[in-house]
Write a protein that holds these residues in place. Sequence first.
Motif, mmCIF file in Angstrom:
data_model
loop_
_atom_site.group_PDB
_atom_site.id
_atom_site.type_symbol
_atom_site.label_atom_id
_atom_site.label_comp_id
_atom_site.label_asym_id
_atom_site.label_seq_id
_atom_site.Cartn_x
_atom_site.Cartn_y
_atom_site.Cartn_z
ATOM 1 N N GLN A 10 0.837 -1.196 0.000
ATOM 2 C CA GLN A 10 0.000 0.000 0.000
ATOM 3 C C GLN A 10 0.874 1.249 0.000
ATOM 4 O O GLN A 10 1.913 1.296 0.667
ATOM 5 N N THR A 11 0.440 2.261 -0.743
ATOM 6 C CA THR A 11 1.188 3.509 -0.837
ATOM 7 C C THR A 11 0.425 4.637 -0.155
ATOM 8 O O THR A 11 -0.773 4.529 0.121
ATOM 9 N N SER A 12 1.136 5.726 0.072
ATOM 10 C CA SER A 12 0.497 6.895 0.683
ATOM 11 C C SER A 12 -0.516 7.540 -0.258
ATOM 12 O O SER A 12 -1.357 8.337 0.174
ATOM 13 N N GLU A 13 -0.449 7.187 -1.551
ATOM 14 C CA GLU A 13 -1.401 7.710 -2.533
ATOM 15 C C GLU A 13 -2.659 6.853 -2.634
ATOM 16 O O GLU A 13 -3.524 7.115 -3.474
ATOM 17 N N GLY A 14 -2.753 5.804 -1.810
ATOM 18 C CA GLY A 14 -3.946 4.967 -1.802
ATOM 19 C C GLY A 14 -3.926 3.829 -2.799
ATOM 20 O O GLY A 14 -4.960 3.191 -3.034
ATOM 21 N N GLU A 15 -2.771 3.549 -3.395
ATOM 22 C CA GLU A 15 -2.670 2.435 -4.348
ATOM 23 C C GLU A 15 -2.459 1.123 -3.591
ATOM 24 O O GLU A 15 -1.775 1.087 -2.561
#
Length: 281
Positions: A56-61
């Motif tokens: 999971q990324t901080s961009e919501g991916e």
Amino acid sequence: MRPMWNIFLLGLLLINFGILQPEYPTDVEKIDLQLDEEEIAFTFLDLPNGECTIIQTSEGENILINTGSPESEDELLHYLKIYGIDEISDLIITSPDSEYTGNLKYLVENIAIDNLILPNSMSDAKLGKETDWWGKGTKSEPVKDLKVLVLNEDYSKKKHLGMDLLLEYNDTYLLYMTSADKEVENRLIRQHDLSFVNIIKVGDFGNDTGTSKKFLNACDPQTAILFHKETTYGKSMVLERLKETWLDLYQTSQKGNITIKMKNGYYHVFTLTLDTFQQMS
């Protein structure tokens, strides 16, 4: 009286994870990993049988690597809910064996998946969805700054082979082994400098046909992740070799979900058992 270890773990998790309480009692509580900008998290799920990793990324991916065994469907779907995953940008499969693909068909049919990625050895798979095929030497950047290199791609159930990946995020390296085969390991040592590997995901659930002492010495990781399978040949011998390297060993069967957060060349490891999550909720 609650054990002191649980109190420590609970306090650690309350600091590092945000728990979103449900608006209604019937809602499922969710875990917010509270990722900073340019931070990424790898969560290795504690499934009854098989493996699945959430990125999971901080961009919501959201990226998934493998889907666990069919017997783990309920647990997998529960975890996807509590980690807030209702859409997957990339679903990567590293082996056609059921411990990796057990819930693939369900996810393809019921969850929005932008990219489905299968190894060339699964070229006969028919899932009714456009697919990217990866082979040895394939390079990809599925999300910003996450670089993936396919080190090996082959399949043999008898020889415990699968697709092996090197993932790098801002100078932190994760060697994601599926194969447990000394010939594959020797070839990787000859062809690649693996001495900078920080984390290794142990191949084939700790099968003794791989994870050799020579391979561990060549990689020299600080951290190892081991998924659970109901039966694994020679696992105790692999555990002994891992302990001899003085690395930090995390087994999902003992620690629960294992999350590694990475940023700027550093990483931190957190664990979360289902019992602890229920206490926090």
